[in-house]
Design an enzyme around this catalytic site. Structure first.
Site, PDB file in Angstrom:
ATOM      1  CB  CYS A   2      34.082  46.035  57.234  1.00 50.46           C
ATOM      2  SG  CYS A   2      33.613  47.256  56.021  1.00 50.46           S
ATOM      3  NE  ARG A  27      36.468  40.064  57.246  1.00 54.58           N
ATOM      4  CZ  ARG A  27      35.410  39.267  57.352  1.00 54.58           C
ATOM      5  NH1 ARG A  27      35.571  38.039  57.751  1.00 54.58           N
ATOM      6  NH2 ARG A  27      34.206  39.688  57.083  1.00 54.58           N
ATOM      7  CD1 TRP A  74      37.596  46.494  50.701  1.00 52.83           C
ATOM      8  CD2 TRP A  74      35.393  46.508  50.305  1.00 52.83           C
ATOM      9  NE1 TRP A  74      37.406  46.153  49.393  1.00 52.83           N
ATOM     10  CE2 TRP A  74      36.066  46.160  49.108  1.00 52.83           C
ATOM     11  CE3 TRP A  74      34.013  46.577  50.285  1.00 52.83           C
ATOM     12  CZ2 TRP A  74      35.406  45.882  47.929  1.00 52.83           C
ATOM     13  CZ3 TRP A  74      33.345  46.299  49.095  1.00 52.83           C
ATOM     14  CH2 TRP A  74      34.039  45.951  47.935  1.00 52.83           C
ATOM     15  CG  ASN A 100      31.968  44.407  59.381  1.00 49.01           C
ATOM     16  OD1 ASN A 100      32.580  45.457  59.553  1.00 49.01           O
ATOM     17  ND2 ASN A 100      32.506  43.219  59.607  1.00 49.01           N
ATOM     18  N   GLY A 101      28.603  45.887  56.744  1.00 49.04           N
ATOM     19  CA  GLY A 101      27.333  45.767  56.025  1.00 49.04           C
ATOM     20  C   GLY A 101      26.923  47.110  55.441  1.00 49.04           C
ATOM     21  CD  GLU A 483      40.184  30.056  39.931  1.00 52.49           C
ATOM     22  OE1 GLU A 483      39.162  30.688  39.650  1.00 52.49           O
ATOM     23  OE2 GLU A 483      40.815  30.216  40.994  1.00 52.49           O
ATOM     24  CE  LYS A 487      42.761  33.066  42.035  1.00 53.32           C
ATOM     25  NZ  LYS A 487      41.560  32.313  42.252  1.00 53.32           N
ATOM     26  CD  GLU A 490      41.549  36.822  42.345  1.00 51.41           C
ATOM     27  OE1 GLU A 490      40.619  37.380  42.935  1.00 51.41           O
ATOM     28  OE2 GLU A 490      41.685  35.596  42.317  1.00 51.41           O
ATOM     29  CG  HIS A 506      33.197  31.410  17.082  1.00 56.02           C
ATOM     30  ND1 HIS A 506      32.611  31.217  15.860  1.00 56.02           N
ATOM     31  CD2 HIS A 506      33.449  30.176  17.570  1.00 56.02           C
ATOM     32  CE1 HIS A 506      32.488  29.929  15.623  1.00 56.02           C
ATOM     33  NE2 HIS A 506      32.995  29.270  16.651  1.00 56.02           N
ATOM     34  CE  LYS A 605      40.040  33.935  51.243  1.00 55.91           C
ATOM     35  NZ  LYS A 605      40.461  33.373  49.939  1.00 55.91           N
TER      36      LYS A 605
HETATM   37  C1  F6R Z   1      38.949  34.811  43.626  1.00 57.97           C
HETATM   38  C2  F6R Z   1      38.114  34.815  44.790  1.00 57.97           C
HETATM   39  C3  F6R Z   1      36.694  35.262  44.645  1.00 57.97           C
HETATM   40  C4  F6R Z   1      35.787  34.348  45.472  1.00 57.97           C
HETATM   41  C5  F6R Z   1      34.346  34.886  45.470  1.00 57.97           C
HETATM   42  C6  F6R Z   1      33.417  33.959  46.233  1.00 57.97           C
HETATM   43  O1  F6R Z   1      40.233  34.380  43.923  1.00 57.97           O
HETATM   44  O2  F6R Z   1      38.530  34.465  45.843  1.00 57.97           O
HETATM   45  O3  F6R Z   1      36.295  35.282  43.310  1.00 57.97           O
HETATM   46  O4  F6R Z   1      35.841  33.057  44.948  1.00 57.97           O
HETATM   47  O5  F6R Z   1      34.321  36.146  46.052  1.00 57.97           O
HETATM   48  O6  F6R Z   1      33.842  33.786  47.543  1.00 57.97           O
HETATM   49  P1  F6R Z   1      33.351  32.591  48.432  1.00 57.97           P
HETATM   50  O7  F6R Z   1      33.881  31.336  47.843  1.00 57.97           O
HETATM   51  O8  F6R Z   1      33.910  32.854  49.791  1.00 57.97           O
HETATM   52  O9  F6R Z   1      31.860  32.610  48.396  1.00 57.97           O
END
Ligand code: F6R
Length: 610
Positions: A2, A27, A74, A100-101, A483, A487, A490, A506, A605
């Site tokens: 949010c 976000r 959100w 928010n929260g 990673e 990517k 997501e 395995h 985000k």
């Molecule tokens: C993936 C991504 C998330 C963040 C995770 C932690 O692309 O962005 O997996 O890495 O939510 O976020 P931060 O680094 O802001 O604590």
């Protein structure tokens, strides 16, 4: 997650709120709304979907006001809908609240309010707080005190902004566990959950801390604790420009952020390399170097991409400093009663610096006496402020939901921390200097890789309809495989898994047939020959192979379907380079599928809820 924005001043707040909400879109959200109060009306306009939809509704109404709040929601409690969108209101529509929260005890509060005759129209936890404040307003007849009393009953997390028809000269804002900043302007003030929303108007900000509540007027503000003690808040200058948070000619933030990695890495190391001494200079760690070097153990805790960076950090720190390292998901770490002692250093990695799980894990480690070291991107963020010592990665604002440039800068900063500590332990001067020389060549190597964008786009075109992907790597490149898979899943919604290459036999090898694309990260390092054997195993089962290899590799192209050649560097730094083609691959596959890469479905985000 949010987003919150609010304005009080002399201008019409409506375009300011809409623009602020657009800057918070990255976000992640699913509905949006604004609430304004002027001398003739109190109005709430809400919509399911995008801020652009909200803008169309607002424009139809021709609303003008110098006091307003706006929100992107959100969904947590209740589906995305107009009724569940914020602002939430009291029964006579005179009080507006954005939040928010999560209010954890909302069910019991709701029951109590219902027994007093309050009616609810939404499924949200936030509406409970709107009515609770209303109840205290009836008792106290003072908005600030009513909000304060209501918050004293709330369990959970909140960043809130409240406006009220009978006190139209103020916004009340309060924070616990969800970020909130006041933007200080000339004869106008702002409130936001993220400085991006107010940077176009002012660079002077005040960060509210947990348990603080502020009364914000047009020309001044004051703050107290929820327990009613007065506090003096410091005004900070934010060093960020509007240009940094725009797309700069790229179709998506994600592509822009991938493409600016040579610059962001340069910024992460600028002024931090001392070649003559063969050491890094990290001002934020000053005074703590010996304590870190003498730690019995280093724990790295983070979530998602930042956790992957932590895995690479483990390899770096163990190889060069000899200190045992453990890497923990912050969400697990906080609840599993971990054994932590004052002899431990715990490194918390977070791009946003606001991730609720990481923040809670940090509080747990702090309580147990460990040294808490933050590695964050967002200056002034909660994790940065809560940690005893730390290093900013200086990657610049990352707007695309999928983390790219922050990951490579996190790796770079972990290499700098490793170098600093290793030189205090056993690493000799020439070896320290060699690392620095390699760091100095990184940005041009990144530029070489970015020139492969077209080649990678063509490869991506062949895999748009794939349903699954495997990513395999070993040693330093195992976390890169994780990673790469993250990517892809997501932003393209293709199921992808990362594995240590040798683990394939395995289990995952059962999945391999001529429909299974397998991405190998096969660098010329100590495990190269072993990875080549794994490639042979996949080839024998007709898997389709994309291999990321070093420029001088002439062994692998005979075995695979696609080769992406990248420059070589020392093993510790290789992940910074080898992840970039994987970021581009994921990006192009998602774009070719017509997906919204900057705001993928269901993702946020900065994950400020558990
Ligand atoms: C993936 C991504 C998330 C963040 C995770 C932690 O692309 O962005 O997996 O890495 O939510 O976020 P931060 O680094 O802001 O604590």
């Amino acid at each position: 997650m949010c987003g919150i924005v609010g304005y009080i001043g002399t201008k019409n707040c409506v375009p300011i709120l809409l623009e602020g909400l657009k800057r918070l879109e990255y976000r992640g959200y699913d509905s949006a709304g604004i609430g304004i109060i002027n001398s003739t009306e109190c109005k709430v306009i809400k919509t399911k979907g995008k801020v652009s939809e909200l803008e169309k509704l607002v424009n139809k109404e021709n609303t003008v006001s110098s006091l307003g709040i706006g929100h992107t929601r959100w969904a947590t409690h209740g589906e995305p809908s107009i009724l569940n969108a914020h602002p939430h209101v009291n029964e006579d529509h005179t009080l507006f609240l954005i939040h928010n929260g999560i209010i954890e005890n909302y069910a019991s509060l709701k029951k109590g309010l219902q027994s007093q005759g309050y009616k609810f129209v939404s499924e949200t936890d936030t509406e409970v707080l709107a009515h609770l404040i209303d109840r205290y307003l009836k008792l106290k007849n003072n908005l600030f005190q009513a909000v304060r009393y209501a918050l004293n009953e709330v369990e959970g997390t909140y960043g809130i902004a409240v406006i009220y028809k009978n006190e139209p000269d103020k916004i009340i804002a309060a924070k616990k566990g969800s970020p909130l900043v006041i933007g200080v302007g000339k004869n106008e003030n702002f409130i936001a959950s993220d400085v991006n929303a107010l940077i176009a108007h002012t660079s002077q900000v005040v960060y509210l801390e947990d348990g603080e509540i502020a009364e914000i007027f047009q020309d001044h503000f004051h703050a107290k604790t929820i327990a009613d003690e007065s506090i003096i808040k410091e005004i900070h200058e934010v060093d960020m420009s509007v240009d940094e948070i725009t797309k700069g000619g790229y179709p998506h933030y994600m592509l822009k952020e991938i493409m600016e990695q040579s610059e962001s890495l340069y910024n992460s190391m600028r002024g931090r390399l001392l070649l003559k001494e063969g050491i890094s200079k990290l001002g934020g760690l000053q005074g703590y170097e010996d304590r870190i070097a003498n730690s019995e153990r280093i724990i790295i805790s983070a979530c998602g991409t930042s956790w992957h960076a932590g895995l690479v950090g483990e390899y770096m720190l163990e190889q060069y400093t000899g200190i045992p390292v453990e890497v923990e998901y912050a969400s697990e770490f906080r609840y599993r009663h971990p054994v932590i002692t004052p002899k431990d250093t715990v490194i918390f990695i977070s791009q946003s610096g606001e991730t609720a799980d990481t923040l809670a894990a940090m509080k747990e480690a702090k309580k147990k006496g460990a040294l808490c070291l933050g590695v964050c991107n967002v200056v002034g963020s909660s994790i940065a402020r809560e940690s005893q010592t730390g290093v900013y990665i200086h990657a610049g604002p990352e707007i695309g939901v999928a983390s790219t440039k922050a990951f490579t800068s996190q790796l770079l900063v972990l290499a700098l921390i490793t170098l600093l500590i290793a030189r205090r332990k056993n690493l000799n001067l020439p070896d320290g200097q060699e690392i620095i020389q390699e760091l100095q060549t990184l940005t041009s190597k990144v530029e070489t890789i970015l020139k492969l964008n077209d080649v990678i786009e063509k490869i991506a075109g062949q895999y748009v309809n794939s349903k699954n992907f495997l990513y395999l790597g070993r040693g330093y490149n195992f976390p890169v495989a994780l990673e790469g898979a993250l990517k892809l899943k997501e932003i393209s919604y293709i199921h992808a898994e990362g594995y240590p290459a040798a683990e394939m036999k395995h289990g995952p090898i059962a999945l391999i047939d001529d429909n299974m694309p397998v991405v190998f990260i096969a660098m010329k390092d100590s495990v190269y020959e072993k990875v080549v054997s794994n490639i042979e195993e996949v080839k024998a089962r007709k898997g389709r192979i994309i291999a990321i290899v070093n420029e001088d590799d002439n062994q692998i192209d005979k075995l695979v379907d696609h080769v992406i050649r990248i420059p070589k560097t020392i093993q510790m730094l290789q992940p910074i380079l080898s992840v970039i083609p994987l970021q581009l691959l994921a990006y192009h596959i998602a774009v070719k599928k017509g997906l919204n890469v900057d705001q993928p479905r269901n993702l946020a985000k900065s994950v400020t809820v558990e």
